[in-house]
Enzyme design. Structure first.
Site, mmCIF file in Angstrom:
data_model
loop_
_atom_site.group_PDB
_atom_site.id
_atom_site.type_symbol
_atom_site.label_atom_id
_atom_site.label_comp_id
_atom_site.label_asym_id
_atom_site.label_seq_id
_atom_site.Cartn_x
_atom_site.Cartn_y
_atom_site.Cartn_z
ATOM 1 C CB CYS A 341 -1.024 -0.006 1.129
ATOM 2 S SG CYS A 341 -0.546 -0.856 2.616
ATOM 3 N NE ARG A 370 3.455 -8.621 5.801
ATOM 4 C CZ ARG A 370 2.147 -8.580 5.708
ATOM 5 N NH1 ARG A 370 1.411 -9.332 6.511
ATOM 6 N NH2 ARG A 370 1.552 -7.803 4.814
ATOM 7 C CD GLN A 388 -0.322 -8.563 0.917
ATOM 8 O OE1 GLN A 388 0.174 -7.515 0.532
ATOM 9 N NE2 GLN A 388 -0.874 -8.685 2.110
ATOM 10 C CG ASP A 390 -2.308 -5.478 -1.831
ATOM 11 O OD1 ASP A 390 -3.461 -5.279 -1.413
ATOM 12 O OD2 ASP A 390 -1.287 -5.255 -1.171
ATOM 13 C CG HIS A 392 -3.988 -0.307 -2.187
ATOM 14 N ND1 HIS A 392 -2.946 -1.077 -2.653
ATOM 15 C CD2 HIS A 392 -4.141 -0.611 -0.876
ATOM 16 C CE1 HIS A 392 -2.469 -1.797 -1.655
ATOM 17 N NE2 HIS A 392 -3.174 -1.534 -0.570
ATOM 18 C CE LYS A 476 -8.430 -7.308 9.561
ATOM 19 N NZ LYS A 476 -7.343 -8.235 9.266
ATOM 20 C CG HIS A 522 -5.915 -1.054 2.191
ATOM 21 N ND1 HIS A 522 -4.537 -0.942 2.242
ATOM 22 C CD2 HIS A 522 -6.389 0.099 2.735
ATOM 23 C CE1 HIS A 522 -4.207 0.205 2.802
ATOM 24 N NE2 HIS A 522 -5.313 0.854 3.113
#
Length: 650
Positions: A341, A370, A388, A390, A392, A476, A522
């Site tokens: 993000c 991570r 991910q 992902d 946005h 979320k 997100h």
């Protein structure tokens, strides 16, 4: 019990008056003896208590049984104490760390000192636990002063409990006793040990005290218990099914992914078949995203440390990130990307934006990194590098709800196409009693939580609300999906964020020619490719939907004479985007069929003299047997029709 009366509000909204000092168990008996026999604990004003703990003021009370999540947790917490009592009776002088309930069962961390302990001892401990359970000893709560608690554990020489006591304030400390065992514990517990009827100690592992690798490694014993033997038997049968479906086992058998110590723990290697499966998933979502107005972007695998300081990720998650990468240039530090993000915020900031451009939907299959501790790594479900799906969405405040609804539609489409039919939409909100964990004002959080709740109501989703499960920057909606074995997994997620646009000073020029702050949504319908594939493997036991199968067909010539026809057939199918292989081994057709079944190939095409002469194929379906003989064109139409049905967007 006093003559003074208090009001007890039950879950159905009814209010009953009882004397001060009434207990949850007393209330249960007042309702029915049958209920009282099943009560394990009571929820009093949103806090779980022992069923026999006195209630001295007006309260909302719910009676908890085995059918309640908190009831199970209390049952398993008490079982951990029962195991500790058994262990202490068998191994005098041992010391205990912590023994909490977990999703399925419980564990206790134990320091056995000089005693050599192995999993071979577990059946003996189970037998001792059952013997103690039959004594029906009560779990008794005792409020105790800090000084007396310290004196007790100093006499026992238990440094672990003494360390835990350091963090507790006088007046908040309690012991629990059952039989010959006493433990430092806030509770709650079930009424007595006799409720525990079936016991299975599952396995033994090592665990550092307080999760710190610098501390001593303790022995962690896992177990599970039930109020009926039948339930334990059913659970063990389910475990065996889960073992057969384990994505690590099937991933190896189906040649989907692997791990290498030289590459590094928690860093999966996608093999050709696994890559094909993964790419099909990506193409499926890319196609849906283009249709929904998303624009793909690509961002680097690293980012400047100050990027994540701006976003707040470094402050909140620095311990979960890999250490900064330094360069010869003074003060220059980078991080392996823990989140996509912040990069997308910077893409928004590349140039001035107009309200006419909003909503701006940026999507990326972005790989992030991570640091997970060694003991927490688990196949594809817990890794150190993962991708991910992902995206946005940057939008105006008045567009948030509509965009949120569209993302829900996209997520539901994906779940349906992959046969995840049972799910709950979890409203993951912030903990109202621990707001310092989050960034942003109350007004912003209240607005975002309200918008999510309204969207789920409009879609008539089955929802639960969990406080404390929000991301640090916003609430979320998490899709909690049940697999074929009834296990729940958190897959897709959608988050409303008013905070990162503020931290990155994102702006657009509105219709009024003034600067405005966009809102950020997100979303990741899969969550991560690795975890999603792991769950999918276990959900369908490796029997993937036809559209997703890396190898959709196996062409099986009955002898070498028909290899040429088999190869020609395969080329024809490939022109129609049907993937597979020709089994040219010098094996009997029965062996080829059996091996294709083991590999879970959806269709087997058997070809011999009759098939070659007529341009035909004899079709077998995995797990179902012979379908019959048909022309090549008819088989192609059969495959295309089945794939179209699987991907139908309702």
């Amino acid at each position: 019990m006093s003559n003074q009366q208090i009001d007890i509000t039950l879950p159905d909204g009814s209010v009953r008056q009882y004397p001060v000092g009434i207990t949850g168990m007393d209330i249960a008996r007042n309702i029915s003896e049958g209920l009282a026999r099943n009560v394990l604990a009571a929820r009093v004003n949103d806090e779980v208590w022992d069923a026999d703990r006195p209630i001295c003021e007006n309260a909302k009370v719910a009676l908890l049984t085995w059918n309640d999540r908190e009831g199970k947790a209390t049952f398993w917490h008490s079982s951990a104490h029962l195991m500790a009592e058994a262990l202490e009776s068998m191994y005098p002088g041992i010391k205990f760390g912590i023994g909490p309930p977990i999703d399925n069962g419980f564990y206790y961390d134990v320091d056995f000192g000089d005693v050599e302990f192995s999993a071979d001892e577990l059946p003996k401990i189970e037998a001792q636990m059952l013997e103690l359970a039959r004594q029906k000893n009560q779990y008794q709560r005792q409020e105790i002063s800090k000084s007396d608690a310290i004196a007790y554990f100093e006499e026992k020489g238990d440094e672990y409990k003494l360390e835990l006591l350091q963090d507790l304030e006088d007046g908040t400390i309690s012991f629990y006793h059952q039989g010959q065992f006493t433990d430092l514990c806030r509770g709650p517990h079930i009424p007595n040990t006799g409720i525990i009827k079936a016991i299975k100690l599952m396995n033994v592992a090592g665990a550092y005290w307080r999760g710190d690798e610098k501390n001593k490694q303790l022995t962690r014993i896992y177990g599970i218990t039930f109020p009926k033997q039948k339930e334990l038997t059913e659970y063990l049968e389910l475990l065996e099914q889960a073992r057969q479906r384990d994505h690590r086992k099937l991933g190896k058998e189906l040649e989907l992914f692997a791990f290498s110590e030289k590459v590094g723990m928690g860093l999966p290697l996608w093999l050709p078949k696994g890559t094909q499966l993964r790419e099909r998933l990506e193409q499926f979502l890319r196609k849906a995203q283009v249709k929904a107005g998303y624009q793909p972007v690509v961002t680097p695998h690293i980012g400047g440390k100050n990027l994540y300081e701006t976003s707040g990720h470094y402050e909140k998650y620095s311990e979960d990130s890999f250490q900064p990468i330094t360069t010869p240039h003074e003060g220059e530090e980078f991080l392996l990307k823990p989140m996509n993000c912040p990069h997308h915020c910077e893409i928004f900031n590349v140039r001035p934006r107009s309200y006419r451009e909003l909503p701006l939907r940026l999507s990326e299959f972005g790989t992030v990194y991570r640091y997970e501790q060694h003991g927490e790594l688990h196949g594809l479900t817990r890794v150190r590098g993962f991708t991910q799906d992902d995206a946005h969405i940057f939008c105006r405040a008045d567009q948030v709800k509509d965009e949120f609804l569209k993302v829900i539609d996209l997520t539901l489409y994906i779940l349906k196409a992959l046969n995840f039919e049972e799910f709950t939409a979890q409203l993951s909100f912030r903990d109202p009693d621990n707001k310092e964990k989050y960034i942003g004002s109350d007004d912003v959080w209240d607005r975002a939580e309200r918008e999510i709740a309204e969207a789920t109501e409009e879609k008539q989703l089955d929802t639960v609300t969990e406080y404390g499960e929000a991301a640090f920057y916003g609430p979320k909606l998490d899709f909690m999906v049940k697999d074929a074995l009834g296990r729940t997994w958190q897959l897709g997620t959608i988050q409303v964020d008013y905070n990162l646009p503020e931290r990155f000073q994102l702006e657009y020029i509105g219709e009024d020619n003034q600067k405005h702050r966009p809102v950020m949504i997100h979303r990741a319908p899969f969550g991560s490719m690795e975890r999603f594939v792991a769950v999918l493997i276990e959900h369908c036991a490796g029997n993937f939907p036809l559209w997703l199968s890396p190898e959709q067909i196996a062409v099986l010539p009955i002898s070498e004479k028909y290899h040429s026809y088999a190869e020609s057939l395969m080329k024809t199918l490939e022109t129609h985007d049907i993937t597979g292989f020709v089994d040219q081994r010098d094996e009997k057709i029965g062996r080829k069929i059996r091996d294709a079944e083991i590999k879970k190939i959806p269709f087997m095409l058997i070809v011999g003299e009759k098939e070659e002469e007529g341009g035909m194929v004899s079709v077998r379906r995995h797990g179902k047997g012979d379908v019959g003989q048909m022309t090549q064109d008819d088989f192609i139409k059969l495959v295309q029709r089945e794939i179209a049905e699987e991907l139908q967007y309702n």
